[in-house]
Write an enzyme that holds these catalytic residues in place. Structure first.
Site, PDB file in Angstrom:
ATOM      1  N   ASP A  74       0.847  -1.196   0.000  1.00 38.84           N
ATOM      2  CA  ASP A  74       0.000   0.000   0.000  1.00 38.84           C
ATOM      3  C   ASP A  74       0.883   1.248   0.000  1.00 38.84           C
ATOM      4  O   ASP A  74       2.089   1.151   0.192  1.00 38.84           O
ATOM      5  CB  ASP A  74      -0.961   0.025   1.201  1.00 38.84           C
ATOM      6  CG  ASP A  74      -0.262  -0.331   2.491  1.00 38.84           C
ATOM      7  OD1 ASP A  74       0.888   0.136   2.683  1.00 38.84           O
ATOM      8  OD2 ASP A  74      -0.843  -1.068   3.311  1.00 38.84           O
ATOM      9  N   ASP A  76       1.449   5.199   1.445  1.00 39.96           N
ATOM     10  CA  ASP A  76       1.104   6.222   2.417  1.00 39.96           C
ATOM     11  C   ASP A  76       1.645   7.548   1.908  1.00 39.96           C
ATOM     12  O   ASP A  76       2.691   7.594   1.257  1.00 39.96           O
ATOM     13  CB  ASP A  76       1.732   5.904   3.777  1.00 39.96           C
ATOM     14  CG  ASP A  76       1.242   4.571   4.317  1.00 39.96           C
ATOM     15  OD1 ASP A  76       0.033   4.318   4.224  1.00 39.96           O
ATOM     16  OD2 ASP A  76       2.069   3.771   4.796  1.00 39.96           O
ATOM     17  N   ASP A 148       9.683   5.488  12.715  1.00 38.16           N
ATOM     18  CA  ASP A 148      10.382   4.495  13.535  1.00 38.16           C
ATOM     19  C   ASP A 148      11.798   4.183  13.052  1.00 38.16           C
ATOM     20  O   ASP A 148      12.770   4.485  13.737  1.00 38.16           O
ATOM     21  CB  ASP A 148       9.526   3.229  13.732  1.00 38.16           C
ATOM     22  CG  ASP A 148       8.913   2.686  12.454  1.00 38.16           C
ATOM     23  OD1 ASP A 148       9.241   3.205  11.370  1.00 38.16           O
ATOM     24  OD2 ASP A 148       8.111   1.737  12.541  1.00 38.16           O
TER      25      ASP A 148
HETATM   26  P1  ATP Z   1       4.317  -2.496   5.789  1.00 41.04           P
HETATM   27  O1  ATP Z   1       5.166  -3.065   4.727  1.00 41.04           O
HETATM   28  O2  ATP Z   1       3.903  -3.471   6.793  1.00 41.04           O
HETATM   29  O3  ATP Z   1       3.176  -1.652   5.306  1.00 41.04           O
HETATM   30  P2  ATP Z   1       5.219   0.017   6.769  1.00 41.04           P
HETATM   31  O4  ATP Z   1       6.554   0.468   7.233  1.00 41.04           O
HETATM   32  O5  ATP Z   1       4.657   0.678   5.564  1.00 41.04           O
HETATM   33  O6  ATP Z   1       5.313  -1.533   6.578  1.00 41.04           O
HETATM   34  P3  ATP Z   1       2.875   0.990   8.092  1.00 41.04           P
HETATM   35  O7  ATP Z   1       2.219   0.449   9.313  1.00 41.04           O
HETATM   36  O8  ATP Z   1       2.144   0.990   6.815  1.00 41.04           O
HETATM   37  O9  ATP Z   1       4.219   0.151   7.966  1.00 41.04           O
HETATM   38  O10 ATP Z   1       3.375   2.438   8.468  1.00 41.04           O
HETATM   39  C1  ATP Z   1       3.729   3.413   7.488  1.00 41.04           C
HETATM   40  C2  ATP Z   1       4.865   4.287   8.000  1.00 41.04           C
HETATM   41  O11 ATP Z   1       4.457   4.977   9.186  1.00 41.04           O
HETATM   42  C3  ATP Z   1       6.108   3.511   8.426  1.00 41.04           C
HETATM   43  O12 ATP Z   1       6.946   3.254   7.331  1.00 41.04           O
HETATM   44  C4  ATP Z   1       6.734   4.471   9.414  1.00 41.04           C
HETATM   45  O13 ATP Z   1       7.404   5.513   8.770  1.00 41.04           O
HETATM   46  C5  ATP Z   1       5.524   5.062  10.102  1.00 41.04           C
HETATM   47  N1  ATP Z   1       5.153   4.293  11.314  1.00 41.04           N
HETATM   48  C6  ATP Z   1       4.280   3.274  11.417  1.00 41.04           C
HETATM   49  N2  ATP Z   1       4.151   2.831  12.658  1.00 41.04           N
HETATM   50  C7  ATP Z   1       4.958   3.603  13.418  1.00 41.04           C
HETATM   51  C8  ATP Z   1       5.266   3.664  14.806  1.00 41.04           C
HETATM   52  N3  ATP Z   1       4.709   2.811  15.661  1.00 41.04           N
HETATM   53  N4  ATP Z   1       6.140   4.610  15.215  1.00 41.04           N
HETATM   54  C9  ATP Z   1       6.699   5.467  14.341  1.00 41.04           C
HETATM   55  N5  ATP Z   1       6.455   5.455  13.026  1.00 41.04           N
HETATM   56  C10 ATP Z   1       5.606   4.562  12.556  1.00 41.04           C
HETATM   57 MG    MG Z   2       2.638   0.516   4.709  1.00 43.59          MG
END
Ligand code: ATP
Ligand code: MG
Length: 452
Positions: A74, A76, A148
Site C-alpha cells: 500500500d 502512504d 520508527d
Molecule cells: P508495511 O510493509 O507493513 O506496510 P510500513 O513500514 O509501511 O510496513 P505501516 O504500518 O504501513 O508500515 O506504516 C507506514 C509508515 O508509518 C512507516 O513506514 C513508518 O514511517 C511510520 N510508522 C508506522 N508505525 C509507526 C510507529 N509505531 N512509530 C513510528 N512510526 C511509525
Molecule cells: Mg505501509
C-alpha cells in the site's frame, strides 16, 4: 534551478530552524524509481495536494519497498496539509483516529493513508513515557524524525522523482540494517509496538536489527502487556501475514517477546520443537499463499495456530473413552476459554476457527448419507484443507485425504463405490473406542463388576 526551488520548499517556518539538517536529495539517476512505479491513487493524491499548494510525498514502507525492488502493498502519503484540508481536497475521504488523526482517501479500489507531518515536542505521554496522542503538526524534517526506522523515513516526490533522506535511510537500506531513529529505549517507551515492528520488518525484509536498536528490546518487552488487546491482535496478524510467519515467531521468541505478551503465542510456541511439525507446515503454506498473492483466511490461520492444544486435549479425552465428537467439542471449549481470558480473538474469526475444528471429527464418518451431507457444509473446503495439513503432519492417514478427495470430485457411481469400499477398509482414522460399555463394566481397581 529545480534543486534550488526544491530546497526552498523544504525550508522550515521561521523559528523552527534550529538544528536543522539538510536532507540528502537523491535524483532519479541514482535511485531509478520512476513515478510510474507508484499506484494510480498514490499519484493522484500527491498531485492533487500539490496542485492545491501543499507539499505531498509518498513516504514510509512504499518507498523502502520500491528501493528494494519489492512491490509495495500500500501507499502512504505525508503532507503539510492538515487533516481537514486533506479531507476538503477529496470527496471520498474521511478523517479517522483519535490518538493519531489521519485521512483515508478512497480512490477506486485503493485507500491511501494521508498523514500530516508530525512535529513539535511530544508532551502527551503517560507515566511510562507512552505517547497518548500525537496530533501536533510540524515540518517534514520533524516528521522524518518521528518515524520508527531510518529506512521508513524516506520521502518520494513524484513530481521531481527525487527521494528525500533525512536519516541516512538509503545507506541503512543498502546495508540491509534496521536502525531505530533517535534513542531506541525511549522510542520503545513511547510506543512498545515498535519492538514488534522491528521483528516483523527484519524478518520480512531479511534485514539485521542494528545492535543498539535490538539491545533494549528484552528489557522493554513487558511494556507490550499494557497495549490494547486489539492493537496487539492486529500487529500479530501482520506478523503472521508477513510472508515469513514462522521466522517471525521464532524471532519473537528469541527476543523475549513471545512470552506473556501474546498469550496465543505462548500456547503456540510452547512445548518441544518436535511438537511444531503441524504449525511449521501450516505457516509454510500460509507464507507460500502470501507470496503467490492468494487470499488468506484469518479464521483458518488461527485454527492452525491453536490446533496442537485442541488436538492434545482431544486425543487425551478419546483415550479416556470419550466418543470423538463430544471429546472434540470438549477440547475446543477448554482451549477457547483459556484464550478468551487473555487474548480476545474477534468473533468474526473465532466462529470460523471453531467450525474448522469441529468438522474434523466428521471425516471419520464415511457411511450412508453422512459424506453427502458433509460435502454440502459451507465450510467443507476449509475443513478439508485443514485435514490435508494434518495428514502431512502425520496425524491422520494420507489414504483418508485421498478418499475424501476422490469422493468430492467423483460422480454418483464413483461415490457409491467409495462408500462400499469404506465399509470394509478401516483407515485407522477413528482412534477412540466406539463403545464405552467395556469401561463402565470395570471398577476403578480394574476388577470386573460383579454386581452388574
Ligand atoms: P508495511 O510493509 O507493513 O506496510 P510500513 O513500514 O509501511 O510496513 P505501516 O504500518 O504501513 O508500515 O506504516 C507506514 C509508515 O508509518 C512507516 O513506514 C513508518 O514511517 C511510520 N510508522 C508506522 N508505525 C509507526 C510507529 N509505531 N512509530 C513510528 N512510526 C511509525
Ligand atoms: Mg505501509
Amino acid at each position: 534551478m529545480i534543486r534550488k526551488l526544491f530546497r526552498k520548499m523544504l525550508e522550515l517556518p521561521a523559528g523552527l530552524g534550529k538544528g536543522r539538517v539538510r536532507p540528502r536529495v537523491i535524483p532519479l539517476a541514482q535511485h531509478g524509481i520512476r513515478r510510474e512505479a507508484l499506484s494510480r491513487a498514490a499519484l493522484k493524491v500527491t498531485a492533487r495536494l500539490q496542485e492545491e499548494g501543499f507539499a505531498a510525498y509518498v513516504v514510509g514502507g512504499a518507498v523502502r519497498d520500491l528501493l528494494l525492488g519489492v512491490s509495495p502493498k500500500d501507499f502512504d502519503v505525508a503532507t503539510n496539509a492538515t487533516p481537514e484540508q486533506v479531507h476538503h481536497c477529496f470527496r471520498r475521504s474521511r478523517i479517522i483516529g483519535r490518538r493519531f488523526r489521519i485521512v483515508h482517501v478512497m480512490m477506486g479500489p485503493e485507500t491511501i493513508e494521508v498523514t500530516t507531518f508530525r512535529g513539535g515536542s511530544i508532551n502527551d505521554t503517560n507515566e511510562t513515557g507512552r505517547i497518548m496522542a500525537d496530533n501536533s503538526y510540524g515540518t517534514q524534517e520533524e516528521d522524518a524524525h518521528r518515524r520508527d526506522f531510518t529506512v521508513n523515513a524516506l520521502f518520494y516526490d513524484p513530481k521531481n522523482e527525487t527521494i528525500i533522506d533525512y536519516q541516512h535511510g538509503v545507506k541503512d537500506l543498502q546495508a540491509r540494517r534496521l536502525v531505530m531513529i533517535g534513542q531506541p529505549a525511549r522510542r520503545y517507551q513511547e510506543d512498545p509496538v515498535r519492538m514488534l515492528r522491528a521483528v516483523r520488518l527484519a524478518a520480512k525484509l531479511g534485514f539485521e536489527i542494528d545492535a543498539h536498536t535490538q539491545k533494549p528490546i528484552r528489557a522493554h518487552a513487558h511494556l507490550l502487556r499494557r497495549e490494547p488487546a486489539a492493537r496487539l491482535f492486529d500487529e500479530m496478524l501482520k506478523l503472521l501475514m508477513s510472508g515469513h510467519a514462522y521466522a517471525c515467531l521464532l524471532k519473537l521468541r528469541d527476543e523475549g517477546l513471545s512470552h506473556g505478551v501474546f498469550p496465543l503465542l505462548d500456547a503456540v510456541l510452547g512445548g518441544e520443537d518436535d511438537d511444531h511439525r503441524f504449525l511449521k507446515l501450516a505457516l509454510a503454506s500460509t507464507d507460500a499463499r502470501m507470496r503467490e498473492d492468494k487470499p488468506i483466511s484469518v479464521g483458518f490461520l488461527l485454527a492452525t495456530l491453536l490446533w496442537r492444544q485442541v488436538n492434545q486435549h482431544w486425543q487425551a479425552l478419546m483415550s479416556e473413552g470419550e466418543r470423538p465428537l463430544p471429546a472434540l467439542l470438549h477440547a475446543i471449549g477448554e482451549v477457547e476459554s483459556e484464550q478468551d481470558e487473555t487474548l480476545a480473538i474477534p468473533r468474526r474469526y473465532s466462529v470460523t476457527m471453531r467450525e474448522i475444528w469441529t468438522l474434523q471429527s466428521r471425516f471419520d464418518s464415511r457411511i450412508g448419507q453422512r459424506p453427502y451431507r458433509f460435502l454440502e457444509q459451507p465450510r467443507f473446503r476449509a475443513a478439508f484443507d485443514f485435514l490435508v495439513l494434518r495428514a502431512e503432519a502425520g496425524e491422520v492417514p494420507r489414504a483418508l485425504v485421498d478418499w475424501w478427495a476422490a469422493f468430492q470430485h467423483g460422480d454418483t457411481e464413483e461415490r457409491e463405490a467409495l462408500l462400499e469400499q469404506a465399509k470394509t477398509s478401516d483407515l485407522g482414522e477413528t482412534r477412540a473406542p466406539r463403545k464405552r460399555r467395556p469401561r463402565r463394566r470395570r471398577k476403578p481397581g480394574g476388577a470386573p463388576e460383579s454386581d452388574a
